[in-house]
Scaffold this motif. Structure first.
Motif, mmCIF file in Angstrom:
data_model
loop_
_atom_site.group_PDB
_atom_site.id
_atom_site.type_symbol
_atom_site.label_atom_id
_atom_site.label_comp_id
_atom_site.label_asym_id
_atom_site.label_seq_id
_atom_site.Cartn_x
_atom_site.Cartn_y
_atom_site.Cartn_z
ATOM 1 N N HIS A 89 50.801 43.068 43.521
ATOM 2 C CA HIS A 89 49.799 42.015 43.696
ATOM 3 C C HIS A 89 48.990 41.782 42.416
ATOM 4 N N ASN A 90 48.651 42.852 41.718
ATOM 5 C CA ASN A 90 47.762 42.742 40.557
ATOM 6 C C ASN A 90 48.484 42.373 39.260
ATOM 7 N N ARG A 91 49.780 42.589 39.202
ATOM 8 C CA ARG A 91 50.505 42.397 37.942
ATOM 9 C C ARG A 91 50.377 40.973 37.366
ATOM 10 N N PRO A 92 50.372 39.915 38.172
ATOM 11 C CA PRO A 92 50.318 38.563 37.590
ATOM 12 C C PRO A 92 48.929 38.128 37.105
ATOM 13 N N ILE A 93 47.908 38.939 37.327
ATOM 14 C CA ILE A 93 46.533 38.511 37.012
ATOM 15 C C ILE A 93 46.380 38.275 35.521
ATOM 16 N N THR A 94 45.832 37.117 35.182
ATOM 17 C CA THR A 94 45.641 36.728 33.779
ATOM 18 C C THR A 94 44.167 36.790 33.399
ATOM 19 N N TRP A 95 43.921 36.621 32.105
ATOM 20 C CA TRP A 95 42.540 36.523 31.630
ATOM 21 C C TRP A 95 41.816 35.377 32.324
ATOM 22 N N GLU A 96 42.486 34.252 32.442
ATOM 23 C CA GLU A 96 41.830 33.094 33.062
ATOM 24 C C GLU A 96 41.442 33.382 34.500
ATOM 25 N N HIS A 97 42.289 34.052 35.225
ATOM 26 C CA HIS A 97 41.950 34.415 36.606
ATOM 27 C C HIS A 97 40.685 35.272 36.653
ATOM 28 N N LEU A 98 40.590 36.230 35.749
ATOM 29 C CA LEU A 98 39.408 37.096 35.721
ATOM 30 C C LEU A 98 38.166 36.305 35.343
ATOM 31 N N LEU A 99 38.298 35.414 34.373
ATOM 32 C CA LEU A 99 37.144 34.619 33.919
ATOM 33 C C LEU A 99 36.654 33.658 34.998
ATOM 34 N N ARG A 100 37.573 33.138 35.792
ATOM 35 C CA ARG A 100 37.208 32.149 36.811
ATOM 36 C C ARG A 100 36.916 32.778 38.176
ATOM 37 N N GLN A 101 36.974 34.094 38.264
ATOM 38 C CA GLN A 101 36.764 34.810 39.524
ATOM 39 C C GLN A 101 37.776 34.380 40.587
ATOM 40 N N THR A 102 39.004 34.195 40.160
ATOM 41 C CA THR A 102 40.079 33.855 41.090
ATOM 42 C C THR A 102 41.205 34.890 41.044
ATOM 43 N N SER A 103 40.936 36.066 40.488
ATOM 44 C CA SER A 103 42.003 37.065 40.327
ATOM 45 C C SER A 103 42.431 37.668 41.657
ATOM 46 N N ASP A 104 41.498 37.803 42.598
ATOM 47 C CA ASP A 104 41.726 38.507 43.864
ATOM 48 C C ASP A 104 42.287 39.911 43.629
ATOM 49 N N TRP A 105 41.867 40.506 42.510
ATOM 50 C CA TRP A 105 42.303 41.868 42.185
ATOM 51 C C TRP A 105 41.994 42.792 43.343
ATOM 52 N N SER A 106 42.916 43.675 43.640
ATOM 53 C CA SER A 106 42.761 44.620 44.738
ATOM 54 C C SER A 106 42.754 46.038 44.182
ATOM 55 N N GLY A 107 41.662 46.753 44.462
ATOM 56 C CA GLY A 107 41.569 48.118 43.980
ATOM 57 C C GLY A 107 40.150 48.624 44.040
ATOM 58 N N THR A 108 39.939 49.787 43.446
ATOM 59 C CA THR A 108 38.627 50.420 43.407
ATOM 60 C C THR A 108 38.247 50.674 41.956
ATOM 61 N N LEU A 109 37.026 50.312 41.599
ATOM 62 C CA LEU A 109 36.528 50.552 40.247
ATOM 63 C C LEU A 109 35.117 51.109 40.331
ATOM 64 N N TRP A 110 34.874 52.192 39.621
ATOM 65 C CA TRP A 110 33.582 52.877 39.601
ATOM 66 C C TRP A 110 33.131 53.219 41.030
ATOM 67 N N ASP A 111 34.093 53.644 41.842
ATOM 68 C CA ASP A 111 33.870 54.103 43.227
ATOM 69 C C ASP A 111 33.576 52.983 44.219
ATOM 70 N N ILE A 112 33.714 51.731 43.815
ATOM 71 C CA ILE A 112 33.466 50.615 44.728
ATOM 72 C C ILE A 112 34.768 49.849 44.943
ATOM 73 N N PRO A 113 35.284 49.776 46.183
ATOM 74 C CA PRO A 113 36.478 48.969 46.442
ATOM 75 C C PRO A 113 36.160 47.485 46.311
ATOM 76 N N ASP A 114 37.131 46.705 45.901
ATOM 77 C CA ASP A 114 36.892 45.264 45.743
ATOM 78 C C ASP A 114 36.429 44.623 47.047
ATOM 79 N N TRP A 115 36.996 45.056 48.175
ATOM 80 C CA TRP A 115 36.691 44.415 49.458
ATOM 81 C C TRP A 115 35.282 44.727 49.954
ATOM 82 N N ALA A 116 34.659 45.779 49.392
ATOM 83 C CA ALA A 116 33.327 46.172 49.840
ATOM 84 C C ALA A 116 32.224 45.328 49.209
ATOM 85 N N ASP A 117 32.563 44.511 48.217
ATOM 86 C CA ASP A 117 31.596 43.624 47.563
ATOM 87 C C ASP A 117 31.613 42.282 48.287
ATOM 88 N N ARG A 118 30.504 41.944 48.928
ATOM 89 C CA ARG A 118 30.421 40.723 49.740
ATOM 90 C C ARG A 118 31.589 40.677 50.735
#
Length: 392
Positions: A160-189
């Motif tokens: 799921h994460n492999r196709p994510i580009t810089w533009e996706h990250l910049l536009r908040q459209t990456s839908d990256w799935s995972g945990t960073l700094w102990d916070i899962p992506d789905w737990a934010d809002r």
């Protein structure tokens, strides 16, 4: 013969006068430590109407607690199962504002010297550091997969994460799935009634779905840190803040657990907002200088600090959200967000609300901090309504 002599004198006169005309048309850039002031009338604003707009802003200060730790707990902690403070916070000051017209300060109120959290305006500082890397060719294309820039990590290992580009990250459209700094992506809002439902969220193809998400913005910060291979606050200071004459009082914070080692050096990956604490702490004057750089199309005096191409990209709506460019460039497409402002206007906005308003049509810059978000349009309408002339 006479006509030739007249023509020669005319050309000579143009040659001598042209530098003076060019000089007179150059925009004003405030030196470090000071910013020239003019009366509202001198810069084409009705003083009484401008004062009414200022009074309106003061009357509409945010009703949220001034204790930022408490405010974040009440705002996010009440509905997010994994919310916790990972970075620093501090109590905020009073409602504060600055109005700049034609480059000159025509009004300032509140506590513009006070260093406060600026929450998600931190994202605009982050995307600017990405832009600096893009301008220098360190990022070859925004359509490149981000994974190519972080070899040896598993940040984008999943299918799921492999196709994510810089533009996706910049536009908040990456839908990256995972945990960073102990916070899962789905737990934010989160979306869903229970943590179990939230964790089993629907995955969207990268680029197809917009969601405002600090975990993914923090991922952008980490990837950018690995590109620069030096702390992002140092990059911002050297490439932007010092050249525009900002003070030394701002500081950009990460989390207690967001430290990484790069080239044998321990570095903190900074936060793109104050959702879990951290982010940019800055005074209103430095926010105004930062905004003024973009009002002048990335140029400060004789230096192009960030390219017009990058600014144009940042101001372009994304396919998944017509009112959002790069983080955190909020757009007024079709005047949807702020009907009182031109469609070309942009706001850098963070929780609080903290805003930097850019209006190229009116050569106008406004910073306002700790205003009720519902009052932003009427406040800006009041400032714009005070204008009595056309921009020079």
């Amino acid at each position: 013969m006479r006509s030739r002599r007249w023509l020669s004198r005319f050309v000579l006169a143009l040659f001598l006068v042209a530098p003076l005309v060019t000089w007179a048309q150059q925009p004003y850039y405030p030196p470090s430590g000071t910013w020239d002031r003019r009366t509202p009338a001198q810069e084409g604003l009705d003083p009484a109407k401008l004062q009414q707009a200022i009074a309106f802003s003061i009357a509409h200060e945010s009703a949220h607690p001034r204790d930022m730790a408490l405010d974040l707990k009440q705002t996010f902690g009440a509905r997010e199962s994994h919310w916790k403070l990972l970075g620093p916070t501090q109590p905020r000051g009073a409602l504060t504002g600055i109005v700049v017209r034609h480059g000159y300060v025509v009004a300032a109120w509140g506590e513009p010297d006070r260093v406060d959290m600026t929450h998600s305006v931190s994202k605009t500082f982050l995307s600017t550091v990405v832009g600096l890397a893009f301008d220098r060719g360190m990022i070859r294309s925004l359509s490149d997969p981000a994974r190519d820039y972080v070899p040896g990590t598993d940040l984008f290992a999943s299918e799921h994460n492999r196709p994510i580009t810089w533009e996706h990250l910049l536009r908040q459209t990456s839908d990256w799935s995972g945990t960073l700094w102990d916070i899962p992506d789905w737990a934010d809002r989160p979306v869903g009634a229970t943590p179990a439902e939230q964790e089993q969220r629907v995955l969207h193809a990268p680029g197809s779905f917009f969601k405002y998400n600090d975990v993914r913005v923090n991922l952008l910060a980490l990837v950018t840190l690995r590109v620069w291979r030096r702390p992002l606050p140092d990059v911002l200071r050297d490439e932007i803040m010092q050249p525009i004459g900002a003070s030394a009082s701002w500081h950009w914070e990460g989390y207690e657990n967001s430290w990484v080692e790069i080239d044998g050096r321990r570095m903190q990956s900074v936060s793109g907002g104050g959702h879990f604490g951290g982010g940019m702490f800055i005074n209103a004057w430095d926010m105004a200088r930062f905004g003024y750089l973009f009002l002048r199309q990335g140029r400060w005096e004789n230096r192009q600090l960030i390219s017009e191409k990058w600014i144009s990209l940042a101001r372009t709506p994304g396919p998944a959200n017509a009112t959002y460019g790069f983080c955190n460039w909020f757009l007024n497409t079709n005047r949807q967000a702020w009907p009182a402002a031109p469609a070309s206007a942009v706001i850098f906005e963070g929780n609080g609300a903290n805003i930097v308003y850019l209006d190229w049509d009116h050569d106008l810059l406004v910073v306002v901090r700790w205003i009720d978000g519902k009052a932003i349009n009427d406040f800006l309408g009041g400032v714009i309504g005070a204008i009595t002339d056309q921009p020079r």
